[in-house]
Motif scaffolding. Structure first.
Motif, PDB file in Angstrom:
ATOM      1  N   ALA A   9       0.677  -1.439   0.246  1.00  0.00           N
ATOM      2  CA  ALA A   9      -0.247   0.137  -0.076  1.00  0.00           C
ATOM      3  C   ALA A   9       0.333   0.877  -0.187  1.00  0.00           C
ATOM      4  O   ALA A   9       0.574   1.969  -0.334  1.00  0.00           O
ATOM      5  CB  ALA A   9      -0.843   0.182   1.636  1.00  0.00           C
ATOM      6  N   CYS A  10       2.012   1.239   0.972  1.00  0.00           N
ATOM      7  CA  CYS A  10       2.742   2.455   0.443  1.00  0.00           C
ATOM      8  C   CYS A  10       3.841   3.082  -0.287  1.00  0.00           C
ATOM      9  O   CYS A  10       3.595   4.107  -1.285  1.00  0.00           O
ATOM     10  CB  CYS A  10       3.726   2.186   1.654  1.00  0.00           C
ATOM     11  N   GLU A  11       4.125   1.924  -0.724  1.00  0.00           N
ATOM     12  CA  GLU A  11       4.085   2.007  -2.726  1.00  0.00           C
ATOM     13  C   GLU A  11       3.625   2.153  -3.405  1.00  0.00           C
ATOM     14  O   GLU A  11       4.544   3.585  -4.466  1.00  0.00           O
ATOM     15  CB  GLU A  11       5.322   1.035  -2.761  1.00  0.00           C
ATOM     16  N   ALA A  12       2.378   1.573  -3.784  1.00  0.00           N
ATOM     17  CA  ALA A  12       0.766   2.395  -4.721  1.00  0.00           C
ATOM     18  C   ALA A  12       0.876   3.564  -4.148  1.00  0.00           C
ATOM     19  O   ALA A  12       0.873   4.689  -5.298  1.00  0.00           O
ATOM     20  CB  ALA A  12      -0.274   1.773  -4.058  1.00  0.00           C
ATOM     21  N   ILE A  13       0.307   3.828  -3.334  1.00  0.00           N
ATOM     22  CA  ILE A  13       0.563   5.732  -2.698  1.00  0.00           C
ATOM     23  C   ILE A  13       2.532   6.437  -2.941  1.00  0.00           C
ATOM     24  O   ILE A  13       1.279   7.569  -3.699  1.00  0.00           O
ATOM     25  CB  ILE A  13       0.711   5.321  -0.774  1.00  0.00           C
ATOM     26  N   ALA A  14       2.964   5.493  -3.220  1.00  0.00           N
ATOM     27  CA  ALA A  14       3.892   6.493  -2.701  1.00  0.00           C
ATOM     28  C   ALA A  14       4.310   6.882  -4.398  1.00  0.00           C
ATOM     29  O   ALA A  14       4.513   7.739  -5.655  1.00  0.00           O
ATOM     30  CB  ALA A  14       5.379   6.085  -3.124  1.00  0.00           C
ATOM     31  N   GLY A  15       3.230   5.831  -5.879  1.00  0.00           N
ATOM     32  CA  GLY A  15       3.545   6.038  -7.002  1.00  0.00           C
ATOM     33  C   GLY A  15       2.643   6.878  -7.388  1.00  0.00           C
ATOM     34  O   GLY A  15       2.953   7.620  -8.522  1.00  0.00           O
ATOM     35  N   LEU A  16       1.518   6.916  -6.921  1.00  0.00           N
ATOM     36  CA  LEU A  16       0.343   7.865  -7.018  1.00  0.00           C
ATOM     37  C   LEU A  16       0.905   9.223  -6.722  1.00  0.00           C
ATOM     38  O   LEU A  16       0.157  10.415  -7.507  1.00  0.00           O
ATOM     39  CB  LEU A  16      -0.970   7.411  -6.325  1.00  0.00           C
ATOM     40  N   MET A  17       1.415   9.447  -5.710  1.00  0.00           N
ATOM     41  CA  MET A  17       2.415  10.802  -5.633  1.00  0.00           C
ATOM     42  C   MET A  17       3.088  11.175  -6.629  1.00  0.00           C
ATOM     43  O   MET A  17       2.709  12.507  -6.825  1.00  0.00           O
ATOM     44  CB  MET A  17       2.442  10.880  -4.425  1.00  0.00           C
ATOM     45  N   PHE A  18       3.820  10.216  -6.926  1.00  0.00           N
ATOM     46  CA  PHE A  18       4.903  10.952  -8.146  1.00  0.00           C
ATOM     47  C   PHE A  18       3.339  11.295  -9.651  1.00  0.00           C
ATOM     48  O   PHE A  18       3.969  12.712 -10.568  1.00  0.00           O
ATOM     49  CB  PHE A  18       5.314   9.577  -8.222  1.00  0.00           C
ATOM     50  N   LEU A  19       2.116  10.568  -9.849  1.00  0.00           N
ATOM     51  CA  LEU A  19       1.796  10.737 -10.615  1.00  0.00           C
ATOM     52  C   LEU A  19       1.236  11.934 -10.538  1.00  0.00           C
ATOM     53  O   LEU A  19       1.076  12.929 -10.885  1.00  0.00           O
ATOM     54  CB  LEU A  19       0.686   9.783 -11.424  1.00  0.00           C
ATOM     55  N   TRP A  20       0.889  12.557  -9.515  1.00  0.00           N
ATOM     56  CA  TRP A  20       0.446  13.797  -9.035  1.00  0.00           C
ATOM     57  C   TRP A  20       0.925  15.295  -9.084  1.00  0.00           C
ATOM     58  O   TRP A  20       0.595  15.736  -9.782  1.00  0.00           O
ATOM     59  CB  TRP A  20      -1.350  13.694  -7.345  1.00  0.00           C
ATOM     60  N   LEU A  21       2.093  14.989  -8.415  1.00  0.00           N
ATOM     61  CA  LEU A  21       3.255  15.671  -8.503  1.00  0.00           C
ATOM     62  C   LEU A  21       4.204  16.063  -9.807  1.00  0.00           C
ATOM     63  O   LEU A  21       4.073  17.153  -9.941  1.00  0.00           O
ATOM     64  CB  LEU A  21       4.512  15.507  -7.217  1.00  0.00           C
ATOM     65  N   ASP A  22       4.321  15.053 -10.695  1.00  0.00           N
ATOM     66  CA  ASP A  22       4.211  15.083 -11.778  1.00  0.00           C
ATOM     67  C   ASP A  22       5.998  15.984 -12.466  1.00  0.00           C
ATOM     68  O   ASP A  22       6.000  16.960 -12.894  1.00  0.00           O
ATOM     69  CB  ASP A  22       3.654  15.110 -13.591  1.00  0.00           C
ATOM     70  N   PRO A  23       6.975  15.325 -11.075  1.00  0.00           N
ATOM     71  CA  PRO A  23       8.597  16.063 -11.653  1.00  0.00           C
ATOM     72  C   PRO A  23       8.741  16.501 -12.581  1.00  0.00           C
ATOM     73  O   PRO A  23       8.485  15.278 -13.902  1.00  0.00           O
ATOM     74  CB  PRO A  23       9.206  15.625 -10.194  1.00  0.00           C
ATOM     75  N   PRO A  24       9.510  17.289 -13.298  1.00  0.00           N
ATOM     76  CA  PRO A  24       9.653  17.110 -14.377  1.00  0.00           C
ATOM     77  C   PRO A  24      11.020  16.958 -14.371  1.00  0.00           C
ATOM     78  O   PRO A  24      12.021  16.503 -13.499  1.00  0.00           O
ATOM     79  CB  PRO A  24      10.441  19.079 -13.983  1.00  0.00           C
ATOM     80  N   THR A  25      11.317  15.847 -15.585  1.00  0.00           N
ATOM     81  CA  THR A  25      12.778  15.434 -15.772  1.00  0.00           C
ATOM     82  C   THR A  25      13.665  16.209 -16.936  1.00  0.00           C
ATOM     83  O   THR A  25      14.078  15.036 -17.177  1.00  0.00           O
ATOM     84  CB  THR A  25      12.600  14.026 -16.274  1.00  0.00           C
ATOM     85  N   ARG A  26      13.465  17.043 -17.619  1.00  0.00           N
ATOM     86  CA  ARG A  26      13.564  17.723 -18.800  1.00  0.00           C
ATOM     87  C   ARG A  26      13.572  19.435 -18.462  1.00  0.00           C
ATOM     88  O   ARG A  26      12.703  19.953 -18.300  1.00  0.00           O
ATOM     89  CB  ARG A  26      13.392  17.608 -19.824  1.00  0.00           C
ATOM     90  N   SER A  27      14.730  19.930 -18.622  1.00  0.00           N
ATOM     91  CA  SER A  27      14.700  21.495 -18.629  1.00  0.00           C
ATOM     92  C   SER A  27      14.066  22.188 -19.482  1.00  0.00           C
ATOM     93  O   SER A  27      13.650  21.219 -20.264  1.00  0.00           O
ATOM     94  CB  SER A  27      16.184  22.574 -18.269  1.00  0.00           C
ATOM     95  N   VAL A  28      13.334  22.800 -19.484  1.00  0.00           N
ATOM     96  CA  VAL A  28      12.717  24.216 -20.788  1.00  0.00           C
ATOM     97  C   VAL A  28      13.588  24.376 -22.159  1.00  0.00           C
ATOM     98  O   VAL A  28      13.138  23.651 -23.098  1.00  0.00           O
ATOM     99  CB  VAL A  28      13.125  25.462 -20.328  1.00  0.00           C
ATOM    100  N   ARG A  29      14.753  24.459 -21.938  1.00  0.00           N
ATOM    101  CA  ARG A  29      16.397  23.969 -22.961  1.00  0.00           C
ATOM    102  C   ARG A  29      16.348  22.528 -23.541  1.00  0.00           C
ATOM    103  O   ARG A  29      16.058  22.789 -24.966  1.00  0.00           O
ATOM    104  CB  ARG A  29      17.478  24.502 -22.329  1.00  0.00           C
TER     105      ARG A  29
END
Length: 323
Positions: A94-114
């Motif tokens: 459950a903790c791992e699934a919740i962590a994955g859902l948090m990543f989906l919600w936050l959607d952190p950037p993986t590439r810069s604007v450049r």
């Protein structure tokens, strides 16, 4: 991330209700679909922050990770002993699934604007063909594997030593001091104004791990493990910092993914070797073997990087090559 979330939601309940024969392939699948949190967080931090701020950010990430390493095993052991292993597996899943859902919600950037603009105006060399692997990068992966080998050796040998002392109940105390010292080391490293070379940190980690087995009592063992613990987070942070520096942004995710693989390989390869040493000569042998592995890897990397071909270009914001 979504395939991992779905897999976790299915595999952990199955593992909680399976027999040993089916637990083996289920464990393989659980590892296969493990969310690469380490690589994702470090990749996002490397994009969101300027290079001068990464050391502090990576150290903060290590501090949070150390806190989870302190709380997680204790909480898991409590659930397994008080409510059963099946409940513990449900909780972990459950903790791992919740962590994955948090990543989906936050959607952190993986590439810069450049980097995103290159999709509109492609460069002469496609991103997937730009080289990122080099001698220094290979050494950084080896250093990462060596650091995990030392950590695995300390982890297993602490339990073995306390078992020999008939003080298994004190494992929480020793682990807490070990984790807190690593947390403090990460905090101190994050406050530094310059980078320390991962090779030197790994060498110190290995040398301080070897004598931990001299602790013949619970408190002496806990005190011996503090210097080694203090170097855990800085070593891992320095390696990640240099991976982010040396890999081009277009290939940084791949480079950090391979570093994560090196971490896994280091732990998987060290576990049976350290276990054999513990079985043959006792808990002190586990500390000695794990520390020696880390120290030898550090010396090999340091010696090889004296060769000019293996040195990265000098960078003013960091202290020399990642030896």
């Amino acid at each position: 991330v979504m395939p991992s979330i779905i897999a976790v939601a299915l595999l952990y309940p199955l593992a909680a209700n399976s027999t040993y024969v089916y637990l083996i392939p289920l464990s393989f699948l659980m590892g296969l679909f493990l969310i690469p949190v380490f690589s994702m967080v470090r990749l996002s931090l490397s994009v969101m922050l300027e290079e001068g701020q990464r050391r502090t950010a990576f150290s903060a990430d290590s501090i949070v990770s150390e806190a989870s390493f302190i709380i997680g095993p204790a909480a898991g052991a409590f659930l397994a002993t008080q409510f059963g292993a099946d409940i513990a597996l449900y909780a972990v899943g459950a903790c791992e699934a919740i962590a994955g859902l948090m990543f989906l919600w936050l959607d952190p950037p993986t590439r810069s604007v450049r980097d995103e603009l290159t999709e509109i105006e492609p460069s002469a060399v496609p991103a997937h063909k730009q080289p990122w692997m080099s001698g220094p990068m290979a050494f950084l992966s080896l250093i990462s594997a060596g650091a995990v080998a030392a950590l695995i050796a300390t982890d297993l040998s602490i339990v073995a030593e306390l078992r020999d002392l008939h003080e298994v109940g004190a494992v929480g105390l020793v682990y807490a001091l070990w984790g807190l010292s690593s947390l403090l080391g990460g905090l101190v490293y994050g406050l530094l104004s310059r980078s320390l070379r991962p090779t030197y940190l790994l060498l110190a980690l290995g040398l301080f791990t070897i004598p931990v087995g001299l602790g013949g009592h619970v408190w002496s063992l806990a005190l011996w493990v503090v210097p080694a613990g203090f170097l855990c987070a800085p070593t891992m942070t320095a390696a990640a910092e240099w991976v982010a520096k040396l890999a081009p942004e277009e290939r940084r995710g791949e480079a950090m993914g391979w570093q994560g693989t090196a971490l896994t390989i280091g732990g998987a390869a060290a576990s049976p070797v350290v276990g054999a040493a513990i079985d043959d000569v006792g808990a002190w042998g586990g500390f000695a073997v794990g520390g020696a592995i880390a120290a030898v890897i550090a010396l090999v990397c340091w010696g090889a990087q004296l060769i000019p071909a293996f040195r990265p270009e000098a960078h003013p914001s960091l202290d020399g090559a990642p030896r």
